[in-house]
Write a protein that holds these residues in place. Structure first.
Motif, PDB file in Angstrom:
ATOM      1  N   ALA A 147       0.838  -1.208   0.000  1.00  0.00           N
ATOM      2  CA  ALA A 147       0.000   0.000   0.000  1.00  0.00           C
ATOM      3  C   ALA A 147       0.868   1.251   0.000  1.00  0.00           C
ATOM      4  O   ALA A 147       0.557   2.235  -0.688  1.00  0.00           O
ATOM      5  CB  ALA A 147      -0.928  -0.005   1.211  1.00  0.00           C
ATOM      6  N   LEU A 148       1.952   1.233   0.752  1.00  0.00           N
ATOM      7  CA  LEU A 148       2.844   2.397   0.803  1.00  0.00           C
ATOM      8  C   LEU A 148       3.477   2.660  -0.563  1.00  0.00           C
ATOM      9  O   LEU A 148       3.516   3.807  -1.030  1.00  0.00           O
ATOM     10  CB  LEU A 148       3.931   2.188   1.861  1.00  0.00           C
ATOM     11  N   SER A 149       3.942   1.613  -1.222  1.00  0.00           N
ATOM     12  CA  SER A 149       4.542   1.771  -2.553  1.00  0.00           C
ATOM     13  C   SER A 149       3.518   2.289  -3.550  1.00  0.00           C
ATOM     14  O   SER A 149       3.821   3.165  -4.367  1.00  0.00           O
ATOM     15  CB  SER A 149       5.119   0.432  -3.041  1.00  0.00           C
ATOM     16  N   SER A 150       2.316   1.755  -3.496  1.00  0.00           N
ATOM     17  CA  SER A 150       1.266   2.193  -4.408  1.00  0.00           C
ATOM     18  C   SER A 150       0.932   3.669  -4.181  1.00  0.00           C
ATOM     19  O   SER A 150       0.824   4.447  -5.142  1.00  0.00           O
ATOM     20  CB  SER A 150       0.014   1.324  -4.212  1.00  0.00           C
ATOM     21  N   ALA A 151       0.784   4.064  -2.930  1.00  0.00           N
ATOM     22  CA  ALA A 151       0.471   5.465  -2.627  1.00  0.00           C
ATOM     23  C   ALA A 151       1.618   6.383  -3.064  1.00  0.00           C
ATOM     24  O   ALA A 151       1.379   7.471  -3.588  1.00  0.00           O
ATOM     25  CB  ALA A 151       0.187   5.628  -1.136  1.00  0.00           C
ATOM     26  N   ALA A 152       2.856   5.935  -2.876  1.00  0.00           N
ATOM     27  CA  ALA A 152       4.009   6.751  -3.283  1.00  0.00           C
ATOM     28  C   ALA A 152       4.047   6.928  -4.800  1.00  0.00           C
ATOM     29  O   ALA A 152       4.292   8.028  -5.300  1.00  0.00           O
ATOM     30  CB  ALA A 152       5.303   6.107  -2.787  1.00  0.00           C
ATOM     31  N   ARG A 153       3.809   5.834  -5.531  1.00  0.00           N
ATOM     32  CA  ARG A 153       3.801   5.932  -7.009  1.00  0.00           C
ATOM     33  C   ARG A 153       2.700   6.885  -7.468  1.00  0.00           C
ATOM     34  O   ARG A 153       2.902   7.721  -8.343  1.00  0.00           O
ATOM     35  CB  ARG A 153       3.596   4.555  -7.631  1.00  0.00           C
ATOM     36  N   GLU A 154       1.531   6.738  -6.866  1.00  0.00           N
ATOM     37  CA  GLU A 154       0.403   7.583  -7.261  1.00  0.00           C
ATOM     38  C   GLU A 154       0.663   9.056  -6.906  1.00  0.00           C
ATOM     39  O   GLU A 154       0.295   9.950  -7.676  1.00  0.00           O
ATOM     40  CB  GLU A 154      -0.879   7.090  -6.605  1.00  0.00           C
ATOM     41  N   ALA A 155       1.294   9.285  -5.762  1.00  0.00           N
ATOM     42  CA  ALA A 155       1.597  10.669  -5.362  1.00  0.00           C
ATOM     43  C   ALA A 155       2.547  11.331  -6.355  1.00  0.00           C
ATOM     44  O   ALA A 155       2.411  12.515  -6.655  1.00  0.00           O
ATOM     45  CB  ALA A 155       2.186  10.687  -3.959  1.00  0.00           C
ATOM     46  N   LEU A 156       3.509  10.543  -6.861  1.00  0.00           N
ATOM     47  CA  LEU A 156       4.431  11.093  -7.853  1.00  0.00           C
ATOM     48  C   LEU A 156       3.713  11.481  -9.134  1.00  0.00           C
ATOM     49  O   LEU A 156       4.137  12.386  -9.850  1.00  0.00           O
ATOM     50  CB  LEU A 156       5.542  10.082  -8.159  1.00  0.00           C
ATOM     51  N   ARG A 157       2.597  10.803  -9.407  1.00  0.00           N
ATOM     52  CA  ARG A 157       1.798  11.136 -10.595  1.00  0.00           C
ATOM     53  C   ARG A 157       0.804  12.260 -10.293  1.00  0.00           C
ATOM     54  O   ARG A 157       0.099  12.712 -11.174  1.00  0.00           O
ATOM     55  CB  ARG A 157       1.050   9.896 -11.098  1.00  0.00           C
ATOM     56  N   GLY A 158       0.699  12.666  -9.000  1.00  0.00           N
ATOM     57  CA  GLY A 158      -0.162  13.791  -8.651  1.00  0.00           C
ATOM     58  C   GLY A 158      -1.475  13.425  -7.998  1.00  0.00           C
ATOM     59  O   GLY A 158      -2.256  14.299  -7.627  1.00  0.00           O
ATOM     60  N   PHE A 159      -1.764  12.126  -7.810  1.00  0.00           N
ATOM     61  CA  PHE A 159      -3.020  11.728  -7.172  1.00  0.00           C
ATOM     62  C   PHE A 159      -2.830  10.384  -6.487  1.00  0.00           C
ATOM     63  O   PHE A 159      -2.382   9.424  -7.104  1.00  0.00           O
ATOM     64  CB  PHE A 159      -4.140  11.601  -8.209  1.00  0.00           C
ATOM     65  N   ALA A 160      -3.163  10.320  -5.178  1.00  0.00           N
ATOM     66  CA  ALA A 160      -3.098   9.061  -4.426  1.00  0.00           C
ATOM     67  C   ALA A 160      -4.509   8.561  -4.192  1.00  0.00           C
ATOM     68  O   ALA A 160      -5.395   9.316  -3.791  1.00  0.00           O
ATOM     69  CB  ALA A 160      -2.378   9.268  -3.096  1.00  0.00           C
ATOM     70  N   SER A 161      -4.728   7.290  -4.439  1.00  0.00           N
ATOM     71  CA  SER A 161      -6.050   6.698  -4.320  1.00  0.00           C
ATOM     72  C   SER A 161      -6.600   6.851  -2.901  1.00  0.00           C
ATOM     73  O   SER A 161      -5.930   6.505  -1.927  1.00  0.00           O
ATOM     74  CB  SER A 161      -5.997   5.209  -4.657  1.00  0.00           C
TER      75      SER A 161
END
Length: 195
Positions: free
Chosen positions: A76-90
């Motif tokens: 979950a942490l990796s997924s949120a970090a990747r999404e944050a780099l794209r500008g939106f976290a699920s």
């Protein structure tokens, strides 16, 4: 309270993720996503509580849970970090990413309503604090059962978890060394790589 009463270890469990988890279906409609590490803690807590049987089921609102460990749920942490780099976290995955997420899921699944806490410390450093808090709550009558647990993600392996349950009673008193011994195998990989 009886002056000879002390804090005793009532049981414990160690689990690994990756297998069937009977608790997923129990909260399928209310929990849309949780990290595999959190589900592994749910398994460990479930095994411990199952050993208590009916004596626990009537006291779920008088049970605490303290989670000790240095890691956040990695998937979950990796997924949120990747999404944050794209500008939106699920909004679904983000709440599953902090170190306290496994504690929260275990409380939801097992109906634990007492004090909860996530200590982001290695077991060797956090066990004494977790034991002190649990002892204070038990001896003041705030709770009837105290759970202390840990989780660990190990590269290339399924996540691990360990949980013990303490209560007032007569028997060999619990000390920090005994608690570390009960929890450490699940978190050893994490503690050993911490600077």
């Amino acid at each position: 309270m009886n002056p000879t009463t002390s804090l005793v270890l009532r049981g414990g469990a160690r689990t690994r993720g990756g297998g069937a988890n009977p608790y997923v279906a129990k909260v399928k409609t209310s929990v849309r996503y949780a990290d595999p590490m959190a589900w592994t803690l749910v398994l460990a807590v479930g095994e411990v509580l199952e050993s208590l049987g009916e004596s626990f089921r009537a006291s779920a609102d008088r049970c605490s849970l303290i989670h000790v460990g240095t890691q956040a749920p990695p998937e979950a942490l990796s997924s949120a970090a990747r999404e944050a780099l794209r500008g939106f976290a699920s909004p679904i995955r983000f709440p599953a990413a902090p170190p306290s997420a496994p504690t929260g899921l275990a409380c939801i699944v097992h109906g634990i309503r007492g004090p909860t806490l996530a200590l982001t410390l290695p077991v060797t450093e956090g066990a004494g604090l977790a034991l002190s808090l649990s002892t204070a709550w038990l001896m003041r009558g705030v709770i009837d059962y105290a759970l202390i647990a840990t989780t660990a993600a190990v590269s290339g392996e399924e996540p691990r978890a360990a949980c013990v349950v303490l209560s007032r009673g007569e028997g060999q008193p619990v000390d920090t060394a005994l608690l570390v011994q009960a929890l450490l195998p699940a978190s050893r990989a994490t503690d050993e790589v911490r600077p």
